[in-house]
Design a protein around this motif. Structure first.
Motif, PDB file in Angstrom:
ATOM      1  N   LEU A 156       0.753  -1.494   0.041  1.00 46.61           N
ATOM      2  CA  LEU A 156      -0.115  -0.169  -0.073  1.00 46.61           C
ATOM      3  C   LEU A 156       0.950   1.274   0.073  1.00 46.61           C
ATOM      4  O   LEU A 156       0.493   2.323  -0.546  1.00 46.61           O
ATOM      5  N   ALA A 157       1.907   1.121   0.783  1.00 41.86           N
ATOM      6  CA  ALA A 157       2.672   2.455   0.845  1.00 41.86           C
ATOM      7  C   ALA A 157       3.347   2.659  -0.499  1.00 41.86           C
ATOM      8  O   ALA A 157       3.433   3.811  -1.303  1.00 41.86           O
ATOM      9  N   ALA A 158       3.851   1.524  -1.357  1.00 40.33           N
ATOM     10  CA  ALA A 158       4.320   1.981  -2.633  1.00 40.33           C
ATOM     11  C   ALA A 158       3.376   2.503  -3.634  1.00 40.33           C
ATOM     12  O   ALA A 158       3.783   3.292  -4.434  1.00 40.33           O
ATOM     13  N   MET A 159       2.083   2.219  -3.463  1.00 41.87           N
ATOM     14  CA  MET A 159       1.083   2.695  -4.333  1.00 41.87           C
ATOM     15  C   MET A 159       0.583   3.989  -3.772  1.00 41.87           C
ATOM     16  O   MET A 159       0.077   4.906  -4.871  1.00 41.87           O
ATOM     17  N   VAL A 160       0.834   4.231  -2.465  1.00 41.64           N
ATOM     18  CA  VAL A 160       0.560   5.894  -2.288  1.00 41.64           C
ATOM     19  C   VAL A 160       1.977   6.700  -2.643  1.00 41.64           C
ATOM     20  O   VAL A 160       1.606   7.866  -2.943  1.00 41.64           O
ATOM     21  N   LEU A 161       3.157   6.032  -2.438  1.00 48.28           N
ATOM     22  CA  LEU A 161       4.160   6.849  -2.827  1.00 48.28           C
ATOM     23  C   LEU A 161       4.005   7.478  -4.289  1.00 48.28           C
ATOM     24  O   LEU A 161       4.540   8.670  -4.504  1.00 48.28           O
ATOM     25  N   LEU A 162       3.894   6.744  -5.118  1.00 48.24           N
ATOM     26  CA  LEU A 162       3.832   7.162  -6.651  1.00 48.24           C
ATOM     27  C   LEU A 162       2.802   8.368  -6.948  1.00 48.24           C
ATOM     28  O   LEU A 162       3.455   9.276  -7.197  1.00 48.24           O
ATOM     29  N   PRO A 163       1.425   8.290  -6.675  1.00 49.00           N
ATOM     30  CA  PRO A 163       0.891   9.592  -6.779  1.00 49.00           C
ATOM     31  C   PRO A 163       1.299  10.818  -5.898  1.00 49.00           C
ATOM     32  O   PRO A 163       1.089  12.046  -6.468  1.00 49.00           O
ATOM     33  N   VAL A 164       1.695  10.420  -4.668  1.00 42.97           N
ATOM     34  CA  VAL A 164       2.154  11.552  -3.987  1.00 42.97           C
ATOM     35  C   VAL A 164       3.453  12.119  -4.483  1.00 42.97           C
ATOM     36  O   VAL A 164       3.399  13.691  -4.467  1.00 42.97           O
ATOM     37  N   VAL A 165       4.298  11.556  -5.113  1.00 43.62           N
ATOM     38  CA  VAL A 165       5.497  12.059  -5.451  1.00 43.62           C
ATOM     39  C   VAL A 165       4.903  12.758  -6.890  1.00 43.62           C
ATOM     40  O   VAL A 165       5.526  13.831  -7.434  1.00 43.62           O
ATOM     41  N   ALA A 166       4.042  12.021  -7.561  1.00 38.38           N
ATOM     42  CA  ALA A 166       3.675  12.684  -8.668  1.00 38.38           C
ATOM     43  C   ALA A 166       2.855  14.219  -8.732  1.00 38.38           C
ATOM     44  O   ALA A 166       3.106  15.016  -9.538  1.00 38.38           O
ATOM     45  N   LEU A 167       1.926  14.070  -7.417  1.00 37.79           N
ATOM     46  CA  LEU A 167       1.364  15.382  -7.332  1.00 37.79           C
ATOM     47  C   LEU A 167       2.551  16.486  -7.235  1.00 37.79           C
ATOM     48  O   LEU A 167       2.351  17.642  -7.453  1.00 37.79           O
ATOM     49  N   ALA A 168       3.591  16.228  -5.997  1.00 42.36           N
ATOM     50  CA  ALA A 168       4.678  17.315  -5.921  1.00 42.36           C
ATOM     51  C   ALA A 168       5.301  17.599  -6.952  1.00 42.36           C
ATOM     52  O   ALA A 168       5.396  18.695  -7.446  1.00 42.36           O
ATOM     53  N   ALA A 169       5.597  16.648  -7.949  1.00 37.58           N
ATOM     54  CA  ALA A 169       6.453  16.759  -8.966  1.00 37.58           C
ATOM     55  C   ALA A 169       5.711  17.601 -10.176  1.00 37.58           C
ATOM     56  O   ALA A 169       5.934  18.606 -10.944  1.00 37.58           O
ATOM     57  N   GLY A 170       4.368  17.165 -10.310  1.00 39.80           N
ATOM     58  CA  GLY A 170       3.380  17.735 -11.284  1.00 39.80           C
ATOM     59  C   GLY A 170       3.039  19.288 -11.021  1.00 39.80           C
ATOM     60  O   GLY A 170       2.684  20.157 -11.794  1.00 39.80           O
ATOM     61  N   THR A 171       2.940  19.359  -9.661  1.00 34.52           N
ATOM     62  CA  THR A 171       2.549  20.796  -9.012  1.00 34.52           C
ATOM     63  C   THR A 171       3.977  21.691  -9.536  1.00 34.52           C
ATOM     64  O   THR A 171       3.608  22.806 -10.096  1.00 34.52           O
ATOM     65  N   ALA A 172       5.062  21.323  -9.426  1.00 31.64           N
ATOM     66  CA  ALA A 172       6.493  22.342  -9.666  1.00 31.64           C
ATOM     67  C   ALA A 172       6.531  22.330 -11.327  1.00 31.64           C
ATOM     68  O   ALA A 172       6.749  23.402 -11.806  1.00 31.64           O
ATOM     69  N   ALA A 173       6.029  21.247 -12.189  1.00 32.59           N
ATOM     70  CA  ALA A 173       6.059  21.193 -13.506  1.00 32.59           C
ATOM     71  C   ALA A 173       5.109  21.941 -14.325  1.00 32.59           C
ATOM     72  O   ALA A 173       5.090  22.638 -15.145  1.00 32.59           O
ATOM     73  N   TYR A 174       3.599  21.616 -13.749  1.00 33.19           N
ATOM     74  CA  TYR A 174       2.676  21.845 -14.725  1.00 33.19           C
ATOM     75  C   TYR A 174       1.582  22.763 -13.758  1.00 33.19           C
ATOM     76  O   TYR A 174       0.515  23.317 -14.349  1.00 33.19           O
ATOM     77  N   GLY A 175       1.868  23.053 -12.411  1.00 42.61           N
ATOM     78  CA  GLY A 175       1.014  23.786 -11.580  1.00 42.61           C
ATOM     79  C   GLY A 175      -0.110  22.940 -11.125  1.00 42.61           C
ATOM     80  O   GLY A 175      -0.551  21.948 -11.584  1.00 42.61           O
ATOM     81  N   TRP A 176      -0.828  23.716  -9.785  1.00 43.58           N
ATOM     82  CA  TRP A 176      -1.817  22.966  -9.335  1.00 43.58           C
ATOM     83  C   TRP A 176      -3.340  23.427 -10.111  1.00 43.58           C
ATOM     84  O   TRP A 176      -3.220  24.570 -10.477  1.00 43.58           O
ATOM     85  N   GLY A 177      -4.362  22.607 -10.165  1.00 42.22           N
ATOM     86  CA  GLY A 177      -5.519  23.076 -10.722  1.00 42.22           C
ATOM     87  C   GLY A 177      -6.518  22.004 -10.875  1.00 42.22           C
ATOM     88  O   GLY A 177      -6.274  20.829 -10.277  1.00 42.22           O
ATOM     89  N   PRO A 178      -7.357  22.286 -11.493  1.00 48.00           N
ATOM     90  CA  PRO A 178      -8.568  21.225 -11.457  1.00 48.00           C
ATOM     91  C   PRO A 178      -8.117  19.869 -12.389  1.00 48.00           C
ATOM     92  O   PRO A 178      -7.240  20.161 -13.265  1.00 48.00           O
ATOM     93  N   LEU A 179      -8.698  18.786 -12.070  1.00 44.16           N
ATOM     94  CA  LEU A 179      -8.591  17.520 -12.864  1.00 44.16           C
ATOM     95  C   LEU A 179      -9.317  17.627 -14.176  1.00 44.16           C
ATOM     96  O   LEU A 179     -10.713  17.212 -14.036  1.00 44.16           O
ATOM     97  N   LYS A 180      -8.776  17.800 -15.112  1.00 42.73           N
ATOM     98  CA  LYS A 180      -9.305  17.775 -16.293  1.00 42.73           C
ATOM     99  C   LYS A 180      -9.799  16.508 -16.986  1.00 42.73           C
ATOM    100  O   LYS A 180      -8.844  15.661 -17.072  1.00 42.73           O
ATOM    101  N   LEU A 181     -10.885  16.177 -17.166  1.00 39.30           N
ATOM    102  CA  LEU A 181     -11.293  14.658 -17.623  1.00 39.30           C
ATOM    103  C   LEU A 181     -11.298  14.647 -19.271  1.00 39.30           C
ATOM    104  O   LEU A 181     -11.751  15.448 -19.975  1.00 39.30           O
ATOM    105  N   PRO A 182     -10.763  13.438 -19.594  1.00 39.07           N
ATOM    106  CA  PRO A 182     -10.566  13.319 -20.972  1.00 39.07           C
ATOM    107  C   PRO A 182     -12.088  12.974 -21.485  1.00 39.07           C
ATOM    108  O   PRO A 182     -11.936  13.118 -23.041  1.00 39.07           O
ATOM    109  N   THR A 183     -13.129  12.797 -20.817  1.00 38.48           N
ATOM    110  CA  THR A 183     -14.379  12.659 -21.557  1.00 38.48           C
ATOM    111  C   THR A 183     -15.146  14.042 -21.450  1.00 38.48           C
ATOM    112  O   THR A 183     -16.098  13.992 -21.946  1.00 38.48           O
ATOM    113  N   GLY A 184     -14.450  15.189 -21.090  1.00 36.11           N
ATOM    114  CA  GLY A 184     -15.078  16.205 -21.086  1.00 36.11           C
ATOM    115  C   GLY A 184     -15.391  16.812 -19.592  1.00 36.11           C
ATOM    116  O   GLY A 184     -15.630  15.886 -18.699  1.00 36.11           O
TER     117      GLY A 184
END
Length: 304
Positions: A156-184
């Motif tokens: 479970l820790a491994a599965m939590v680690l991935l999105p947590v790091v992705a959120l931190a790295a994504g915030t630095a790279a792309y900024g924080w914002g709403p989750l845009k859905l591929p279906t609209g």
């Protein structure tokens, strides 16, 4: 002169329930097992790989440009529809985290589950330390229970680690914002974290089958690679069988058929149908496999 005879109350065998101070529930505490597993190189290596994946994806997007999703796509919640998270991967940190889960859920996240659950008992046998643990004395059920709880905790820790790091790295790279859905449409920033938490929770539950299979194999073999590789191999076989559309409704009984049911959590209206069915299938298989592991190990002749 002959040795003095001990009184009867002093001649209690080690590990006997009546031995002074002995408590079966206090043997092999979870914190001790957790620290043993945490210090192992394979745990640190697996954590490093998962933590590095978001940065590798950011570099790939920077080199390759904005994803167009022409060759992407993912299974829908019930195996019929398709979503394409790659199209919106760089829209926000939330989109990037969802994409990181999408690209890793099918195989990469299977590996730590199989590794932690398939290596835990077999590694003790390969080191010839299993019989010494049981002679400590640690009851067999207690030994398996401690190792299983810790293995599932690390998974479970491994599965939590991935999105947590992705959120931190994504915030630095792309900024924080709403989750845009591929279906609209889009999910507000306030809804993003709870929805991603649901996704992680379902991925973990869907991987309980792999955990059960790896743990059962780990109690049957003295080779850690046998438990880990066997679980990964059979998981791949399940994915292949799910791709055989000629099986029709029989695929509903395959855990792999529901592995992307979490896509229903990334819709404007949260849908639970596919995730509930997938959870029922996964938990059923997992309980059977865990029961086989405990039953077989309780009767096994430990020689290593």
């Amino acid at each position: 002169m002959s040795a003095p005879v001990q009184p009867p109350e002093a001649r209690v065998e080690p590990g006997h329930p009546e031995a002074p101070g002995y408590r079966a529930g206090r043997t092999l505490p979870l914190r001790v097992e957790a620290m043993r597993q945490l210090r192992r190189r394979r745990t640190l290596l697996m954590g490093g790989i998962l933590a590095a994946l978001p940065f590798i994806l950011i570099i790939a997007f920077a080199i390759g440009g904005t994803p167009d999703g022409e060759d992407g796509g993912g299974g829908g919640g019930r195996g019929g529809g398709r979503i394409n998270l790659m199209d919106v991967a760089t829209e926000s940190a939330a989109n990037f985290a969802a994409t990181s889960l999408f690209v890793s859920a099918g195989f990469l996240l299977v590996v730590p589950v199989a590794l932690f659950c398939g290596d835990t008992v077999a590694s003790e046998a390969s080191w010839s330390s299993l019989r010494y643990l049981l002679a400590a004395p640690v009851p067999r059920v207690r030994l398996l229970w401690s190792k299983l709880v810790v293995a599932l905790g690390f998974s479970l820790a491994a599965m939590v680690l991935l999105p947590v790091v992705a959120l931190a790295a994504g915030t630095a790279a792309y900024g924080w914002g709403p989750l845009k859905l591929p279906t609209g449409g889009a999910l507000s920033a306030g809804e993003t974290v709870p929805r991603l938490a649901i996704v992680v929770a379902f991925i973990f539950v869907s991987q309980l089958v792999t955990a059960g299979l790896a743990f059962w194999l780990s109690t049957k073999t003295d080779a850690p690679l046998g438990g880990v590789g066997g679980a990964v191999g059979l998981t791949i076989v399940g994915n292949v069988l799910d791709a055989v559309t000629a099986l029709g409704s029989w695929r509903d009984f395959l855990p792999a058929h529901w592995q992307f049911a979490w896509a229903d959590a990334l819709q404007p209206q949260l849908e639970w149908g596919g995730m509930i069915k997938g959870t029922a299938v996964s938990v059923t298989y997992a309980l059977i496999l865990f029961a086989l592991a405990f039953r077989g190990f309780s009767r096994k002749d430990i020689v290593s």
